[in-house]
Design an enzyme around this catalytic site. Structure first.
Site, mmCIF file in Angstrom:
data_model
loop_
_atom_site.group_PDB
_atom_site.id
_atom_site.type_symbol
_atom_site.label_atom_id
_atom_site.label_comp_id
_atom_site.label_asym_id
_atom_site.label_seq_id
_atom_site.Cartn_x
_atom_site.Cartn_y
_atom_site.Cartn_z
ATOM 1 N N HIS A 160 -1.835 -16.763 4.162
ATOM 2 C CA HIS A 160 -2.725 -16.980 3.014
ATOM 3 C C HIS A 160 -3.217 -15.647 2.429
ATOM 4 C CE1 HIS A 160 -2.891 -21.197 4.299
ATOM 5 N NE2 HIS A 160 -3.091 -20.730 5.519
ATOM 6 N N SER A 287 2.008 5.456 -16.737
ATOM 7 C CA SER A 287 1.374 4.691 -17.801
ATOM 8 C C SER A 287 1.381 5.506 -19.083
ATOM 9 C CB SER A 287 -0.064 4.341 -17.405
ATOM 10 O OG SER A 287 -0.811 3.919 -18.532
#
Length: 469
Positions: A160, A287
């Site tokens: 999980h 970026s």
């Protein structure tokens, strides 16, 4: 596209060729030209068989063989002019052959484009499947090599996406090696159903001519696992069957899903929050605005491209589901889905192997994360079981221990023996030894466990297997 010569009539049944927009709509030469080598090889086999049964003379076979080799050279050298009005790779090559060798007009004897395209696709897929098999092996090697370089590194294992129990980093990587091994097995299994010759099936009902299907199957090396000739057994099925393509694309879709899961782990591990793995500059991007960024674009694109491979499988299944027997023009739509699947999967396998070979593991950060004593809460429950406590009760007791530690805002292993005994009197000083990480992993000795010994053995086993394959 510039055309040369006059459009070729579809057959004697028609008085004129198709309208320009029809030719544009129905053409497949823009993408099926990649089958040219296999179309030529299949035609060579068919020509040799026709000569063997007396349809072609030795001189005619010689002319056809020479013409096909000449066309192959022209295509290889980029000198062949592909004509859209000739629809597909088969008609382009056949038309060119008849211009070189008049005997080429006999080549289509006993053959239909229906069994011809089925043959070409199977020949092409055989080659591609061999290449993909090696790409899988290379990715497995990269995973094993990275694991071996970091054999002592321990990380949290997750369920999980929450920390669960400690595992060796190599054990985590070996999970993907196992997935890829199943993919490899599925590919090898699917190969047996691809490697079957449909040639001689004609349009749907074979031929009244004494075609020698075994001869062409032997020439083209269509054999089963036992070394026997592999021939389709039903002419109607042979020309309409696309199961072998669907099966390959199903293999590819599952392999792509496995690559996507690996990509997701690499994306998480390379984030600042995890910082378990450092991907090299060569396999990351920056970026356009934020100068500090180092983005895992290769992994992200792999995750994204998996959707295309899954989508191609779905498209093929929908394409086939309502078709009557036998060949229908709908089947022309199978090629782009198959070609795109191969063109997407192979680079994903290759570039991920290369990326892993340049990746670095941040052992310090991994150790910090793996040192969380909560990862050994289950080990503490196991210790209680060895003291005679039923597991369900032990699970509840350790849950209380965790709750007390959280309330006091201290690690679970920092609770005093006195505090532990308040929860249950069976606790003793030995319980504290559970929280020694290396000892805990050394105790995991079962086959398949993430313990020190089994992980080392698995790394060695895989190194040997991959070196031999």
């Amino acid at each position: 596209m510039k055309q040369s010569g006059k459009p070729v009539s579809r057959s004697g049944r028609f008085k004129e060729g198709p309208a320009a927009d029809v030719a544009k709509f129905t053409e497949s030469i823009s993408y099926d030209r990649r089958l040219w080598q296999h179309d030529i090889v299949g035609s060579l086999a068919h020509a040799k068989m026709l000569q063997k049964i007396g349809i072609l003379t030795k001189q005619e076979l010689k002319e056809i063989t020479s013409g096909l080799h000449q066309i192959g050279t022209q295509i290889h050298d980029g000198e062949f002019e592909w004509r859209e009005d000739l629809e597909d790779v088969h008609m382009n090559i056949e038309h060119a052959l008849t211009q070189i060798a008049p005997a080429g007009a006999k080549l289509h004897t006993g053959r239909s484009r229906n069994d011809q395209v089925a043959l070409d696709m199977r020949l092409w897929m055989r080659d591609e499947m061999g290449e993909i098999a090696e790409e899988i092996r290379q990715l497995q090697r990269a995973l094993v090599e990275l694991g071996a370089k970091n054999e002592k590194v321990i990380i949290p294992g997750y369920t999980h996406l929450q920390r669960g129990q400690p595992v060796y980093f190599a054990h985590h990587l070996l999970a993907y090696v196992e997935m890829l091994e199943r993919d490899f097995g599925r590919l090898q299994d699917a190969f047996q159903r691809v490697n079957v010759s449909p040639l001689g099936s004609g349009a749907l009902a074979g031929s009244t001519l004494p075609l020698n299907r075994k001869f062409t199957a032997e020439f083209l090396e269509f054999k089963n696992a036992d070394g026997e000739f592999a021939l389709t057994r039903n002419s109607m099925d042979a020309v309409s069957d696309r199961d072998y393509i669907v099966e390959f694309c199903a293999f590819a879709a599952l392999t792509a899903v496995h690559l996507s899961r690996l990509a997701e782990d690499l994306i998480s591990w390379s984030s600042s929050e995890f910082d378990f793995v450092r991907l090299s500059d060569a396999y990351t991007t920056g970026s356009s605005l934020m100068p500090q960024k180092k983005n895992p674009d290769i992994a992200e694109l792999t995750r994204g491209k998996s959707a295309r491979v899954v989508g191609n499988l779905t498209s093929l299944l929908v394409l086939l589901k309502g078709l009557p027997m036998t060949y229908n023009r709908d089947l022309q739509e199978d090629k782009e889905r198959l070609f795109d699947t191969v063109d997407t999967l192979r680079p994903c396998l290759r570039i991920n192997a290369a990326m892993l070979r340049t990746a670095k593991v941040n052992a310090k950060r991994c150790k910090e994360a793996a040192s969380d004593p909560l990862l050994l809460a289950t080990d503490l429950a196991d210790w209680l079981v060895l003291q005679g406590i039923p597991f369900r009760d032990a699970h509840h007791i350790v849950g209380e221990v965790v709750a007390v530690a959280e309330k006091r805002s201290i690690p679970i292993d920092k609770l005093s023996l006195k505090e532990l005994k308040r929860i249950h009197p069976v606790f003793s000083a030995d319980a504290k030894k559970v929280f020694h990480l290396e000892t805990a992993l050394a105790k995991r000795t079962m086959i398949g466990a993430p313990g020190t010994k089994p992980v080392s053995q698995e790394l060695k086993r895989w190194m040997k297997l991959l070196a031999e394959s």
